[in-house]
Write a protein that holds these residues in place. Structure first.
Motif, mmCIF file in Angstrom:
data_model
loop_
_atom_site.group_PDB
_atom_site.id
_atom_site.type_symbol
_atom_site.label_atom_id
_atom_site.label_comp_id
_atom_site.label_asym_id
_atom_site.label_seq_id
_atom_site.Cartn_x
_atom_site.Cartn_y
_atom_site.Cartn_z
ATOM 1 N N PHE A 127 -2.070 -13.450 3.193
ATOM 2 C CA PHE A 127 -2.220 -13.724 1.760
ATOM 3 C C PHE A 127 -2.528 -12.431 0.999
ATOM 4 O O PHE A 127 -2.011 -12.201 -0.089
ATOM 5 C CB PHE A 127 -3.327 -14.757 1.541
ATOM 6 C CG PHE A 127 -3.391 -15.301 0.138
ATOM 7 C CD1 PHE A 127 -2.252 -15.782 -0.483
ATOM 8 C CD2 PHE A 127 -4.583 -15.323 -0.555
ATOM 9 C CE1 PHE A 127 -2.299 -16.286 -1.786
ATOM 10 C CE2 PHE A 127 -4.654 -15.817 -1.852
ATOM 11 C CZ PHE A 127 -3.504 -16.302 -2.468
ATOM 12 N N LYS A 128 -3.347 -11.567 1.603
ATOM 13 C CA LYS A 128 -3.654 -10.277 0.985
ATOM 14 C C LYS A 128 -2.408 -9.405 0.924
ATOM 15 O O LYS A 128 -2.170 -8.707 -0.076
ATOM 16 C CB LYS A 128 -4.755 -9.560 1.770
ATOM 17 C CG LYS A 128 -6.147 -10.129 1.555
ATOM 18 C CD LYS A 128 -7.183 -9.321 2.319
ATOM 19 C CE LYS A 128 -8.590 -9.831 2.050
ATOM 20 N NZ LYS A 128 -9.609 -9.064 2.806
ATOM 21 N N ASP A 129 -1.605 -9.426 1.997
ATOM 22 C CA ASP A 129 -0.359 -8.660 1.995
ATOM 23 C C ASP A 129 0.558 -9.141 0.879
ATOM 24 O O ASP A 129 1.215 -8.340 0.200
ATOM 25 C CB ASP A 129 0.350 -8.802 3.342
ATOM 26 C CG ASP A 129 -0.351 -8.043 4.456
ATOM 27 O OD1 ASP A 129 -1.213 -7.203 4.151
ATOM 28 O OD2 ASP A 129 -0.047 -8.308 5.637
ATOM 29 N N PHE A 130 0.609 -10.442 0.690
ATOM 30 C CA PHE A 130 1.448 -11.024 -0.360
ATOM 31 C C PHE A 130 0.973 -10.583 -1.745
ATOM 32 O O PHE A 130 1.771 -10.228 -2.617
ATOM 33 C CB PHE A 130 1.419 -12.549 -0.252
ATOM 34 C CG PHE A 130 1.885 -13.265 -1.490
ATOM 35 C CD1 PHE A 130 3.229 -13.277 -1.841
ATOM 36 C CD2 PHE A 130 0.977 -13.923 -2.311
ATOM 37 C CE1 PHE A 130 3.654 -13.929 -2.994
ATOM 38 C CE2 PHE A 130 1.388 -14.587 -3.453
ATOM 39 C CZ PHE A 130 2.736 -14.584 -3.798
ATOM 40 N N LEU A 131 -0.340 -10.574 -1.954
ATOM 41 C CA LEU A 131 -0.897 -10.216 -3.260
ATOM 42 C C LEU A 131 -0.784 -8.729 -3.562
ATOM 43 O O LEU A 131 -0.804 -8.326 -4.723
ATOM 44 C CB LEU A 131 -2.377 -10.625 -3.327
ATOM 45 C CG LEU A 131 -2.679 -12.124 -3.293
ATOM 46 C CD1 LEU A 131 -4.191 -12.348 -3.198
ATOM 47 C CD2 LEU A 131 -2.118 -12.826 -4.517
ATOM 48 N N GLN A 134 -6.635 -6.618 -3.136
ATOM 49 C CA GLN A 134 -7.725 -7.125 -2.310
ATOM 50 C C GLN A 134 -8.409 -8.367 -2.879
ATOM 51 O O GLN A 134 -9.164 -9.010 -2.201
ATOM 52 C CB GLN A 134 -8.764 -6.021 -2.103
ATOM 53 C CG GLN A 134 -8.229 -4.860 -1.278
ATOM 54 C CD GLN A 134 -7.759 -5.288 0.094
ATOM 55 O OE1 GLN A 134 -8.476 -5.957 0.830
ATOM 56 N NE2 GLN A 134 -6.544 -4.921 0.459
ATOM 57 N N ASP A 135 -8.121 -8.686 -4.132
ATOM 58 C CA ASP A 135 -8.856 -9.812 -4.706
ATOM 59 C C ASP A 135 -8.016 -10.525 -5.757
ATOM 60 O O ASP A 135 -7.037 -9.974 -6.286
ATOM 61 C CB ASP A 135 -10.167 -9.336 -5.338
ATOM 62 C CG ASP A 135 -11.220 -10.445 -5.376
ATOM 63 O OD1 ASP A 135 -10.881 -11.588 -5.027
ATOM 64 O OD2 ASP A 135 -12.366 -10.159 -5.747
ATOM 65 N N ILE A 136 -8.405 -11.741 -6.061
ATOM 66 C CA ILE A 136 -7.776 -12.536 -7.106
ATOM 67 C C ILE A 136 -8.801 -13.575 -7.534
ATOM 68 O O ILE A 136 -9.581 -14.068 -6.711
ATOM 69 C CB ILE A 136 -6.472 -13.211 -6.603
ATOM 70 C CG1 ILE A 136 -5.731 -13.872 -7.758
ATOM 71 C CG2 ILE A 136 -6.758 -14.210 -5.494
ATOM 72 C CD1 ILE A 136 -4.346 -14.371 -7.363
#
Length: 277
Positions: A127-131, A134-136
């Motif tokens: 999910f971090k790779d997709f974003l 580092q945060d959302i």
């Protein structure tokens, strides 16, 4: 509701410095821990016995800064007291929306154990790779984002087996971890909309199940094995269809004999019915 007073206090530390902190009474809600607290340490310090001109100036500046923060906090709390119920609700929703979603999903993962924990960690890593960050925050989570993440997973490369695309069922497992998080966040009021209701799913891939024929089973049983326990477990598994994980948990009290019918396994942890052996 009783108004909260903010008092600037001091605490002498072991190294001789004085730590400045705010004392709230009654306590206020800490947005990070979601718990009531009476203290906010300002990370500002005074020299208990200033010896140089620089130390004296430092004391004056830090004390002045602490007093300004105290006044600001007091004004914020008093302003909050005069808000309408609707305005307070909007402020709370804004605060919730700006909270870290990644911190939330990491906290959920920390509650897992063993292999399940490892799967959660891998799901979060993808999910971090997709974003690509580092945060959302919760307010940035929407149906379009999650559907885009679904498409990403179906084409994503495995982090362990470099070069190969994720197996479909692995992608499904990672996707379900995020869906579980969204469901819980919505239930707890952290998401204003039920994202799960609007997103697409990943269809599970059919897995091929191989079974031994009677002749193949005979060949297996006639094949020498250096370990008797491995040989016996293999025979038992083949004849009953039980997985090794089920056999390893099997206890004598779960095996019962029924006259004229033979032996049965009952109350096995992963089996809802009894069957003959």
């Amino acid at each position: 509701m009783k108004k909260t007073n903010v008092t600037l206090r001091r605490k002498v530390l072991a190294d001789g410095r004085i730590s400045l902190y705010l004392d709230f009474y009654p306590p206020i809600l800490n947005p990070e821990t979601n718990k009531l607290t009476r203290r906010e340490f300002l990370k500002l310090y005074l020299f208990e016995k200033p010896k140089t001109r620089i130390q004296k100036i430092s004391n004056i500046e830090n004390l002045h800064t602490a007093e300004l923060i105290q006044i600001r906090r007091q004004n914020e709390l008093r302003k909050y007291d005069i808000y309408s119920a609707f305005e307070k609700e909007q402020l709370e929703l804004k605060k919730i929306g700006e909270a870290s979603f990644m911190k939330y999903i990491n906290n959920l993962a920390d509650q897992k154990a063993g292999k399940n924990f490892a799967i959660w960690i891998s799901a979060i890593a993808h999910f971090k790779d997709f974003l690509k960050e580092q945060d959302i925050s919760f307010k940035d989570i929407n149906v379009t984002l999650i559907n885009d993440y679904r498409e990403y997973l179906l084409k994503a490369k495995s982090r362990r087996d470099t070069g190969n695309v994720l197996a479909r069922n692995t992608a499904l497992s990672y996707y379900n971890k995020l869906k579980t998080t969204l469901k819980r966040a919505y239930k707890e009021g952290k998401l204003r909309n039920d994202i799960n209701a609007g997103i697409d799913s990943i269809k599970e891939a059919e897995t091929q199940r191989n079974f031994l024929t009677l002749n193949e089973a005979k060949i297996l049983f006639n094949t020498p094995c250096s370990s008797q326990i491995v040989y016996k477990i293999s025979m038992f598994s083949t004849l009953t269809g039980l997985r090794y994980s089920d056999i390893s948990k099997l206890i004598w009290s779960e095996i019962e004999f029924i006259e004229h019918d033979g032996y049965y396994i009952v109350k096995l942890s992963d089996i809802d019915h009894c069957f003959p052996i």
